[in-house]
Write a protein that holds these residues in place. Structure first.
Motif, PDB file in Angstrom:
ATOM      1  N   LEU A   1       6.651  -4.613  17.582  1.00  0.00           N
ATOM      2  CA  LEU A   1       8.351  -4.404  17.935  1.00  0.00           C
ATOM      3  C   LEU A   1       8.236  -5.112  18.852  1.00  0.00           C
ATOM      4  O   LEU A   1       7.300  -5.847  19.204  1.00  0.00           O
ATOM      5  CB  LEU A   1       8.121  -2.507  18.772  1.00  0.00           C
ATOM      6  N   PRO A   2       9.613  -5.886  18.422  1.00  0.00           N
ATOM      7  CA  PRO A   2      10.966  -4.905  18.449  1.00  0.00           C
ATOM      8  C   PRO A   2      11.566  -5.040  16.984  1.00  0.00           C
ATOM      9  O   PRO A   2      12.435  -5.001  16.717  1.00  0.00           O
ATOM     10  CB  PRO A   2      11.719  -5.737  19.317  1.00  0.00           C
ATOM     11  N   HIS A   3      10.443  -5.707  16.746  1.00  0.00           N
ATOM     12  CA  HIS A   3      10.889  -6.066  14.670  1.00  0.00           C
ATOM     13  C   HIS A   3      11.031  -4.576  14.340  1.00  0.00           C
ATOM     14  O   HIS A   3      10.243  -3.392  14.791  1.00  0.00           O
ATOM     15  CB  HIS A   3       9.764  -6.959  14.142  1.00  0.00           C
ATOM     16  N   THR A   4      11.597  -4.412  13.252  1.00  0.00           N
ATOM     17  CA  THR A   4      11.953  -3.320  11.841  1.00  0.00           C
ATOM     18  C   THR A   4      10.684  -2.329  11.538  1.00  0.00           C
ATOM     19  O   THR A   4      10.651  -1.603  10.497  1.00  0.00           O
ATOM     20  CB  THR A   4      13.218  -3.296  11.658  1.00  0.00           C
ATOM     21  N   ASP A   5       9.513  -3.633  11.317  1.00  0.00           N
ATOM     22  CA  ASP A   5       8.611  -3.085  11.095  1.00  0.00           C
ATOM     23  C   ASP A   5       8.309  -1.745  10.621  1.00  0.00           C
ATOM     24  O   ASP A   5       8.327  -1.212   9.500  1.00  0.00           O
ATOM     25  CB  ASP A   5       7.082  -4.247  11.459  1.00  0.00           C
ATOM     26  N   PHE A   6       8.500  -0.892  11.799  1.00  0.00           N
ATOM     27  CA  PHE A   6       7.997   0.438  11.699  1.00  0.00           C
ATOM     28  C   PHE A   6       9.424   1.100  11.144  1.00  0.00           C
ATOM     29  O   PHE A   6       8.759   2.359  10.482  1.00  0.00           O
ATOM     30  CB  PHE A   6       7.860   1.084  13.666  1.00  0.00           C
ATOM     31  N   THR A   7       9.982   1.148  11.510  1.00  0.00           N
ATOM     32  CA  THR A   7      10.836   1.642  10.700  1.00  0.00           C
ATOM     33  C   THR A   7      10.950   1.785   9.055  1.00  0.00           C
ATOM     34  O   THR A   7      11.552   2.579   8.262  1.00  0.00           O
ATOM     35  CB  THR A   7      12.798   1.488  11.157  1.00  0.00           C
ATOM     36  N   LEU A   8      10.867  -0.009   8.143  1.00  0.00           N
ATOM     37  CA  LEU A   8      10.142   0.529   7.057  1.00  0.00           C
ATOM     38  C   LEU A   8       9.470   0.753   6.405  1.00  0.00           C
ATOM     39  O   LEU A   8       9.313   1.779   5.448  1.00  0.00           O
ATOM     40  CB  LEU A   8      10.022  -1.266   6.755  1.00  0.00           C
ATOM     41  N   CYS A   9       7.365   1.208   7.476  1.00  0.00           N
ATOM     42  CA  CYS A   9       7.162   2.096   7.183  1.00  0.00           C
ATOM     43  C   CYS A   9       7.370   2.952   6.820  1.00  0.00           C
ATOM     44  O   CYS A   9       6.882   3.727   5.666  1.00  0.00           O
ATOM     45  CB  CYS A   9       5.753   1.358   8.019  1.00  0.00           C
TER      46      CYS A   9
ATOM     47  N   ALA B   1      -1.700   5.916   9.114  1.00  0.00           N
ATOM     48  CA  ALA B   1      -2.453   6.023   9.960  1.00  0.00           C
ATOM     49  C   ALA B   1      -2.240   4.493  10.687  1.00  0.00           C
ATOM     50  O   ALA B   1      -1.114   4.618  11.522  1.00  0.00           O
ATOM     51  CB  ALA B   1      -3.102   6.651  11.066  1.00  0.00           C
ATOM     52  N   GLN B   2      -3.281   3.365   9.930  1.00  0.00           N
ATOM     53  CA  GLN B   2      -3.702   2.259  10.529  1.00  0.00           C
ATOM     54  C   GLN B   2      -2.052   1.535  10.583  1.00  0.00           C
ATOM     55  O   GLN B   2      -2.047   0.831  11.000  1.00  0.00           O
ATOM     56  CB  GLN B   2      -4.704   2.327   9.722  1.00  0.00           C
ATOM     57  N   ILE B   3      -1.129   2.099   9.195  1.00  0.00           N
ATOM     58  CA  ILE B   3      -0.303   0.985   8.682  1.00  0.00           C
ATOM     59  C   ILE B   3       0.953   0.960   9.860  1.00  0.00           C
ATOM     60  O   ILE B   3       1.375   0.175  10.253  1.00  0.00           O
ATOM     61  CB  ILE B   3      -0.009   1.108   7.188  1.00  0.00           C
ATOM     62  N   LEU B   4       0.955   2.561  10.544  1.00  0.00           N
ATOM     63  CA  LEU B   4       2.624   3.116  11.224  1.00  0.00           C
ATOM     64  C   LEU B   4       1.731   2.718  12.752  1.00  0.00           C
ATOM     65  O   LEU B   4       2.771   1.680  13.486  1.00  0.00           O
ATOM     66  CB  LEU B   4       2.147   3.932  11.872  1.00  0.00           C
ATOM     67  N   LEU B   5       0.605   1.950  12.736  1.00  0.00           N
ATOM     68  CA  LEU B   5      -0.143   1.831  14.341  1.00  0.00           C
ATOM     69  C   LEU B   5       0.258   0.559  14.591  1.00  0.00           C
ATOM     70  O   LEU B   5       0.348  -0.051  15.369  1.00  0.00           O
ATOM     71  CB  LEU B   5      -1.387   1.717  14.611  1.00  0.00           C
ATOM     72  N   LYS B   6      -0.402  -0.497  12.887  1.00  0.00           N
ATOM     73  CA  LYS B   6      -0.035  -1.973  12.978  1.00  0.00           C
ATOM     74  C   LYS B   6       1.272  -2.411  13.522  1.00  0.00           C
ATOM     75  O   LYS B   6       1.922  -3.375  13.921  1.00  0.00           O
ATOM     76  CB  LYS B   6      -0.974  -1.707  11.859  1.00  0.00           C
ATOM     77  N   ALA B   7       2.108  -1.208  12.966  1.00  0.00           N
ATOM     78  CA  ALA B   7       3.056  -1.593  12.959  1.00  0.00           C
ATOM     79  C   ALA B   7       4.423  -1.951  13.779  1.00  0.00           C
ATOM     80  O   ALA B   7       5.297  -3.067  14.621  1.00  0.00           O
ATOM     81  CB  ALA B   7       4.803  -0.819  12.101  1.00  0.00           C
ATOM     82  N   LEU B   8       3.981  -0.841  14.579  1.00  0.00           N
ATOM     83  CA  LEU B   8       4.113   0.049  16.556  1.00  0.00           C
ATOM     84  C   LEU B   8       3.610  -1.553  16.927  1.00  0.00           C
ATOM     85  O   LEU B   8       4.468  -1.861  18.046  1.00  0.00           O
ATOM     86  CB  LEU B   8       3.414   0.812  16.738  1.00  0.00           C
ATOM     87  N   THR B   9       2.362  -2.666  16.800  1.00  0.00           N
ATOM     88  CA  THR B   9       1.933  -3.397  17.167  1.00  0.00           C
ATOM     89  C   THR B   9       3.359  -4.443  17.340  1.00  0.00           C
ATOM     90  O   THR B   9       3.217  -5.787  18.519  1.00  0.00           O
ATOM     91  CB  THR B   9       0.841  -3.708  16.589  1.00  0.00           C
TER      92      THR B   9
ATOM     93  N   VAL C   1       0.965  -1.087   0.207  1.00  0.00           N
ATOM     94  CA  VAL C   1      -0.200   0.348   0.117  1.00  0.00           C
ATOM     95  C   VAL C   1       0.642   1.475  -0.002  1.00  0.00           C
ATOM     96  O   VAL C   1       0.324   2.156  -0.745  1.00  0.00           O
ATOM     97  CB  VAL C   1      -1.100   0.014   1.412  1.00  0.00           C
ATOM     98  N   LEU C   2       1.862   1.667   1.403  1.00  0.00           N
ATOM     99  CA  LEU C   2       2.685   2.465   1.137  1.00  0.00           C
ATOM    100  C   LEU C   2       3.537   2.339  -0.522  1.00  0.00           C
ATOM    101  O   LEU C   2       3.821   3.522  -0.986  1.00  0.00           O
ATOM    102  CB  LEU C   2       3.808   2.029   2.381  1.00  0.00           C
ATOM    103  N   LYS C   3       3.730   1.363  -1.124  1.00  0.00           N
ATOM    104  CA  LYS C   3       4.961   1.615  -2.012  1.00  0.00           C
ATOM    105  C   LYS C   3       3.633   1.883  -3.139  1.00  0.00           C
ATOM    106  O   LYS C   3       4.274   2.827  -3.924  1.00  0.00           O
ATOM    107  CB  LYS C   3       5.283  -0.009  -2.898  1.00  0.00           C
ATOM    108  N   LEU C   4       2.703   2.113  -3.458  1.00  0.00           N
ATOM    109  CA  LEU C   4       1.391   2.310  -4.304  1.00  0.00           C
ATOM    110  C   LEU C   4       1.300   4.029  -4.548  1.00  0.00           C
ATOM    111  O   LEU C   4       1.291   4.876  -4.768  1.00  0.00           O
ATOM    112  CB  LEU C   4       0.152   1.479  -3.773  1.00  0.00           C
ATOM    113  N   TYR C   5       1.246   4.630  -2.894  1.00  0.00           N
ATOM    114  CA  TYR C   5       0.647   6.026  -2.526  1.00  0.00           C
ATOM    115  C   TYR C   5       2.233   6.582  -3.499  1.00  0.00           C
ATOM    116  O   TYR C   5       1.673   7.908  -3.479  1.00  0.00           O
ATOM    117  CB  TYR C   5       1.291   5.688  -0.692  1.00  0.00           C
ATOM    118  N   GLN C   6       3.342   6.163  -2.542  1.00  0.00           N
ATOM    119  CA  GLN C   6       5.033   6.854  -3.417  1.00  0.00           C
ATOM    120  C   GLN C   6       4.650   6.442  -4.863  1.00  0.00           C
ATOM    121  O   GLN C   6       4.374   7.536  -5.189  1.00  0.00           O
ATOM    122  CB  GLN C   6       6.379   5.740  -3.157  1.00  0.00           C
ATOM    123  N   PHE C   7       3.868   5.749  -5.734  1.00  0.00           N
ATOM    124  CA  PHE C   7       3.641   5.847  -7.717  1.00  0.00           C
ATOM    125  C   PHE C   7       2.572   6.546  -7.796  1.00  0.00           C
ATOM    126  O   PHE C   7       2.361   7.648  -8.661  1.00  0.00           O
ATOM    127  CB  PHE C   7       3.697   4.066  -7.748  1.00  0.00           C
ATOM    128  N   ASN C   8       2.474   6.950  -6.584  1.00  0.00           N
ATOM    129  CA  ASN C   8       0.707   7.714  -6.737  1.00  0.00           C
ATOM    130  C   ASN C   8       0.066   8.632  -5.529  1.00  0.00           C
ATOM    131  O   ASN C   8      -0.618   8.608  -5.150  1.00  0.00           O
ATOM    132  CB  ASN C   8      -0.809   6.430  -7.678  1.00  0.00           C
TER     133      ASN C   8
END
Length: 250
Positions: free
Chosen positions: A77-85, A67-75, A50-57
């Motif tokens: 932690l400690p994996h690096t998902d939040f940094t990736l997003c 915001a939902q994607i970032l919050l889910k990435a925070l859940t 989804v974030l990649k599509l937002y970059q392209f479009n």
């Protein structure tokens, strides 16, 4: 979870091949993000798509979905998902003129350190003069700050900031308990003993009964009143045998 599993199979097909970058699939992927939030499920690959599509479009960018994607990435932690997003979001959505938070330099962080904070000492009139687009994107900046507090282990400040911005969690199931799991992970690898009051604060000012549930879950005990035994870190040290092979030339 039934709806999530059903959508997961369909989304998995969309993410294969060139269709992964087809903006016509955004509506389906965005509904999938909302389903993850409601059913306390998680699919990092789909969220990154989804974030990649937002970059392209850029014209299709949705603040609420991001915001939902970032919050889910925070859940997660400690994996690096939040940094990736975070790294896949256009800087136009996360920075204002002046500094990255849009707050005058020198605004103190909680705890007295110098920095910029969208929650503490925030001038009430400041946001009123912002362009509408920047006001709409403010949730993203707030979540980025929450992530910074978690990643730097300012847990008490995190709960205070979250309490003042609970509207961010609308439609997000299980967020607070997921964060508590991360905090317990940090406590487990950091402390041997911890004061009971401090642990309760770090976990979000839990009540007596709530704190006992988390203590039981992680096997923490209270050998003396007000003092919780986490673990003996010395017992967790794993010895390593080093074998050297020396060849002697004849």
């Amino acid at each position: 979870m039934a709806l999530f599993e059903q959508m997961r199979a369909n989304v998995g097909k969309l993410l294969r091949g060139i269709d992964r970058y087809n903006p016509e699939n955004l509506a389906t992927l965005e509904r999938y993000v909302e389903t993850q939030a409601k059913e306390n499920a998680y699919d990092l690959e789909a969220n990154l798509a989804v974030l990649k599509l937002y970059q392209f479009n850029p014209a299709f960018f949705q603040t609420g979905v991001t915001a939902q994607i970032l919050l889910k990435a925070l859940t997660n932690l400690p994996h690096t998902d939040f940094t990736l997003c975070k790294c896949m979001i256009d800087q136009a959505h996360v920075s204002w003129a002046g500094n990255s938070w849009g707050i005058p330099w020198g605004t103190p962080y909680p705890g007295g350190t110098s920095g910029v904070s969208p929650f503490f000492c925030f001038p009430p009139e400041f946001s009123l003069d912002l362009p509408k687009s920047q006001q709409e994107e403010r949730p993203i900046r707030q979540i980025l700050y929450l992530g910074e507090l978690l990643e730097t282990c300012h847990f008490q400040s995190f709960w205070q900031a979250l309490d003042e911005n609970m509207e961010l969690l609308e439609g997000i199931t299980g967020f607070e308990d997921s964060v508590r799991k991360f905090i317990c992970h940090v406590v487990g690898i950091t402390y041997q003993h911890i004061d009971r009051w401090l642990l309760a604060e770090m976990l979000g000012d839990l009540s007596e009964s709530q704190l006992r549930v988390w203590m039981s879950k992680y096997g923490w005990t209270e050998p003396e009143p007000g003092r919780i035994l986490i673990s003996n870190q010395e017992e967790n040290i794993k010895p390593k045998n080093i074998v050297e092979k020396i060849d002697f030339d004849s």
